[in-house]
Design an enzyme around this catalytic site. Structure first.
Site, PDB file in Angstrom:
ATOM      1  N   GLU A  51       0.820  -1.216   0.000  1.00  0.00           N
ATOM      2  CA  GLU A  51       0.000   0.000   0.000  1.00  0.00           C
ATOM      3  C   GLU A  51       0.854   1.267   0.000  1.00  0.00           C
ATOM      4  OE1 GLU A  51      -3.255   0.593  -0.319  1.00  0.00           O
ATOM      5  OE2 GLU A  51      -3.801  -1.518  -0.450  1.00  0.00           O
ATOM      6  N   ASP A  72      -5.911   8.438  -0.431  1.00  0.00           N
ATOM      7  CA  ASP A  72      -5.536   7.477   0.602  1.00  0.00           C
ATOM      8  C   ASP A  72      -4.281   8.000   1.290  1.00  0.00           C
ATOM      9  OD1 ASP A  72      -7.600   5.744  -0.281  1.00  0.00           O
ATOM     10  OD2 ASP A  72      -6.299   5.004  -1.859  1.00  0.00           O
TER      11      ASP A  72
END
Length: 151
Positions: A51, A72
């Site tokens: 991620e 994000d």
């Protein structure tokens, strides 16, 4: 000379902290993620690897048609849709700020709040909430993933 010191200070503040894999594993274990909701420590570290590449200050933009739909934030890439308020996402005014925080709270070197929010995200959705985990870690043998960490 003053300009150099001011510029150096600003660069130091803006620099991300990038964890080493084993260092992060120790921090996550200390904060209760090993086995949390049935996910091994290796799953959590794998998630962070894919991620954010262990970078505390990374911000990912989710775009469509040249427009940012959401973003994000941080190690766990906490989404501005449903989990934090970035003041920009069309859904940020929605009361679904599941972690009750500003998204910018997740792009600093204090990851305690990131960990608490990740625990909230995984509770209803499991790790399927994270695309990087689904694509790179899910259903994979992670038995040797932390082998060199001596945990």
């Amino acid at each position: 000379m003053k300009t150099f010191f001011i510029l150096s200070a600003l660069l130091a503040v803006a620099s991300p902290y990038i964890y080493e894999k084993c260092e992060l594993a120790r921090v996550l274990r200390k904060n209760g993620l090993d086995g949390y909701r049935g996910y091994s420590l290796a799953n959590w570290v794998c998630l962070v690897q894919y991620e954010s590449s262990y970078n505390t200050r990374v911000v990912g933009r989710n775009r469509r048609g040249g427009r940012t739909l959401s973003s994000d934030y941080g190690l766990f890439q906490i989404s501005s849709i449903g989990w934090c308020d970035d003041g920009r996402t069309q859904y940020s005014k929605n009361p679904k700020n599941g972690c009750g925080s500003k998204c910018d709270d997740y792009i600093n070197d204090n990851i305690a709040d990131d960990i608490q929010c990740a625990k909230r995200v995984v509770t209803p959705q499991g790790m399927n909430a994270w695309y990087g985990w689904k694509k790179k870690c899910k259903s994979r043998n992670l038995g040797n993933f932390l082998r060199d960490c001596n945990l």
